[in-house]
Design a protein around this motif. Sequence first.
Motif, PDB file in Angstrom:
ATOM      1  N   GLN A  57       0.809  -1.212   0.000  1.00 32.93           N
ATOM      2  CA  GLN A  57       0.000   0.000   0.000  1.00 32.93           C
ATOM      3  C   GLN A  57       0.847   1.269   0.000  1.00 32.93           C
ATOM      4  OE1 GLN A  57      -2.330  -0.930   3.500  1.00 32.93           O
ATOM      5  NE2 GLN A  57      -4.091  -1.577   2.270  1.00 32.93           N
ATOM      6  N   ASN A  58       2.093   1.137   0.448  1.00 30.72           N
ATOM      7  CA  ASN A  58       3.024   2.271   0.454  1.00 30.72           C
ATOM      8  C   ASN A  58       4.035   2.181  -0.677  1.00 30.72           C
ATOM      9  OD1 ASN A  58       2.033   3.669   2.821  1.00 30.72           O
ATOM     10  ND2 ASN A  58       2.930   2.041   4.058  1.00 30.72           N
ATOM     11  N   TRP A  59       3.803   1.267  -1.620  1.00 25.91           N
ATOM     12  CA  TRP A  59       4.641   1.116  -2.813  1.00 25.91           C
ATOM     13  C   TRP A  59       6.092   0.785  -2.485  1.00 25.91           C
ATOM     14  CZ3 TRP A  59       2.013   0.989  -7.325  1.00 25.91           C
ATOM     15  CH2 TRP A  59       0.733   1.585  -7.346  1.00 25.91           C
ATOM     16  N   ARG A  60       6.311   0.061  -1.370  1.00 29.62           N
ATOM     17  CA  ARG A  60       7.667  -0.308  -0.998  1.00 29.62           C
ATOM     18  C   ARG A  60       8.302  -1.245  -2.026  1.00 29.62           C
ATOM     19  NH1 ARG A  60      10.251   2.724   2.913  1.00 29.62           N
ATOM     20  NH2 ARG A  60       8.692   3.456   4.411  1.00 29.62           N
ATOM     21  N   HIS A  61       7.473  -1.984  -2.745  1.00 32.14           N
ATOM     22  CA  HIS A  61       8.005  -2.923  -3.741  1.00 32.14           C
ATOM     23  C   HIS A  61       8.575  -2.206  -4.960  1.00 32.14           C
ATOM     24  CE1 HIS A  61       3.825  -2.057  -4.495  1.00 32.14           C
ATOM     25  NE2 HIS A  61       3.828  -2.638  -5.671  1.00 32.14           N
ATOM     26  N   PHE A  62       8.395  -0.883  -5.025  1.00 31.32           N
ATOM     27  CA  PHE A  62       8.957  -0.096  -6.126  1.00 31.32           C
ATOM     28  C   PHE A  62      10.066   0.862  -5.672  1.00 31.32           C
ATOM     29  CE2 PHE A  62       5.323  -1.242  -8.806  1.00 31.32           C
ATOM     30  CZ  PHE A  62       5.927  -1.302 -10.061  1.00 31.32           C
ATOM     31  N   GLN A  63      10.291   0.943  -4.384  1.00 32.34           N
ATOM     32  CA  GLN A  63      11.233   1.954  -3.895  1.00 32.34           C
ATOM     33  C   GLN A  63      12.674   1.443  -3.962  1.00 32.34           C
ATOM     34  OE1 GLN A  63       9.814   4.802  -3.655  1.00 32.34           O
ATOM     35  NE2 GLN A  63       7.798   3.879  -3.798  1.00 32.34           N
ATOM     36  N   MET A  64      13.286   1.653  -5.123  1.00 32.66           N
ATOM     37  CA  MET A  64      14.671   1.257  -5.356  1.00 32.66           C
ATOM     38  C   MET A  64      15.412   2.416  -6.007  1.00 32.66           C
ATOM     39  SD  MET A  64      13.970  -2.626  -6.677  1.00 32.66           S
ATOM     40  CE  MET A  64      12.198  -2.535  -7.004  1.00 32.66           C
ATOM     41  N   LYS A  65      16.722   2.265  -6.164  1.00 31.84           N
ATOM     42  CA  LYS A  65      17.511   3.350  -6.746  1.00 31.84           C
ATOM     43  C   LYS A  65      17.128   3.622  -8.194  1.00 31.84           C
ATOM     44  CE  LYS A  65      21.583   2.768  -3.800  1.00 31.84           C
ATOM     45  NZ  LYS A  65      23.042   2.472  -3.774  1.00 31.84           N
ATOM     46  N   TRP A  66      16.663   2.600  -8.881  1.00 33.44           N
ATOM     47  CA  TRP A  66      16.418   2.737 -10.323  1.00 33.44           C
ATOM     48  C   TRP A  66      14.945   2.754 -10.697  1.00 33.44           C
ATOM     49  CZ3 TRP A  66      13.989  -1.421 -12.741  1.00 33.44           C
ATOM     50  CH2 TRP A  66      13.924  -2.606 -11.995  1.00 33.44           C
ATOM     51  N   THR A  67      14.059   2.625  -9.727  1.00 34.91           N
ATOM     52  CA  THR A  67      12.623   2.696 -10.019  1.00 34.91           C
ATOM     53  C   THR A  67      11.848   3.124  -8.780  1.00 34.91           C
ATOM     54  OG1 THR A  67      10.707   1.474 -10.883  1.00 34.91           O
ATOM     55  CG2 THR A  67      12.222   0.252  -9.487  1.00 34.91           C
ATOM     56  N   PHE A  68      10.743   3.842  -8.991  1.00 31.00           N
ATOM     57  CA  PHE A  68       9.914   4.245  -7.865  1.00 31.00           C
ATOM     58  C   PHE A  68       8.523   4.635  -8.334  1.00 31.00           C
ATOM     59  CE2 PHE A  68      11.449   8.317  -9.407  1.00 31.00           C
ATOM     60  CZ  PHE A  68      10.398   9.194  -9.180  1.00 31.00           C
ATOM     61  N   VAL A  69       7.594   4.596  -7.383  1.00 27.46           N
ATOM     62  CA  VAL A  69       6.262   5.180  -7.518  1.00 27.46           C
ATOM     63  C   VAL A  69       6.103   6.110  -6.329  1.00 27.46           C
ATOM     64  CG1 VAL A  69       3.775   4.731  -7.442  1.00 27.46           C
ATOM     65  CG2 VAL A  69       5.275   3.187  -8.710  1.00 27.46           C
ATOM     66  N   GLU A  70       5.495   7.262  -6.533  1.00 29.05           N
ATOM     67  CA  GLU A  70       5.298   8.190  -5.418  1.00 29.05           C
ATOM     68  C   GLU A  70       4.581   7.450  -4.284  1.00 29.05           C
ATOM     69  OE1 GLU A  70       6.496  11.158  -4.995  1.00 29.05           O
ATOM     70  OE2 GLU A  70       7.358  11.278  -7.011  1.00 29.05           O
ATOM     71  N   PRO A  71       5.188   7.347  -3.087  1.00 30.98           N
ATOM     72  CA  PRO A  71       4.635   6.517  -2.009  1.00 30.98           C
ATOM     73  C   PRO A  71       3.285   6.956  -1.469  1.00 30.98           C
ATOM     74  CG  PRO A  71       6.479   7.837  -1.229  1.00 30.98           C
ATOM     75  CD  PRO A  71       6.453   7.981  -2.720  1.00 30.98           C
ATOM     76  N   ASN A  72       2.914   8.210  -1.714  1.00 26.35           N
ATOM     77  CA  ASN A  72       1.613   8.694  -1.227  1.00 26.35           C
ATOM     78  C   ASN A  72       0.496   8.469  -2.250  1.00 26.35           C
ATOM     79  OD1 ASN A  72       2.510  10.559  -3.068  1.00 26.35           O
ATOM     80  ND2 ASN A  72       1.989  12.367  -1.856  1.00 26.35           N
TER      81      ASN A  72
END
Length: 205
Positions: A76-91
């Motif tokens: 729900q907090n998009w932790r599975h995308f929070q990496m150096k090379w990819t992300f989704v805005e966590p909010n």
Amino acid sequence: MVFLLWSRPSPKDQKACLEKCDSFNYDAKYQGSTDRPVCALQKDERLSAEGFLLNHARARIGSGLETYEKGKQALQNWRHFQMKWTFVEPNTPIKRGVKFCVCVKEFLPWLMMPLQVVYVNENKTSEKMKASYRFGSGTLHGHLLAGEERFSVELDENNEVWYEILSFSKPSHLLSFMGYPYVKLRQKYFAKESADALLKHISSN
């Protein structure tokens, strides 16, 4: 239409991208298909006939209800995308109809790839598992691929917690068509990195 930036995309950049992407780039008859079991998609001859390829990855991330809840919160907090090379805005809220960008760094430029949440489901009990939380998102015009992807966390009948990725996709742009073997490798790489990111988050909380 491809959204490239030389620096990390800001929320303003992503908003501008999403304002230009108002519809899905794959057929409406397939929307929500990733909410079905893996075996059902594997047997769906329509998908393969239209050039879609399946991508499936599953990793054990622990055991017990507490781990399941942590895994659910992580999704729900998009932790599975929070990496150096990819992300989704966590909010970004995970609600049906919400549009968002997956931002990916490929070599020097960043790519912004627009998607929209198609469904969100949570089951507390069933014959095969005690609990599951999942959501699926579909690609919008401007994404290099056409298709849908589902992320889920499940607590099974053996009290084991699993993180799963299920998607079907095909190239929707010349760049992805020419580099599709590389795209498939990146999907597998993301699956491993994503599971590692969830494990790291769960173990630190």
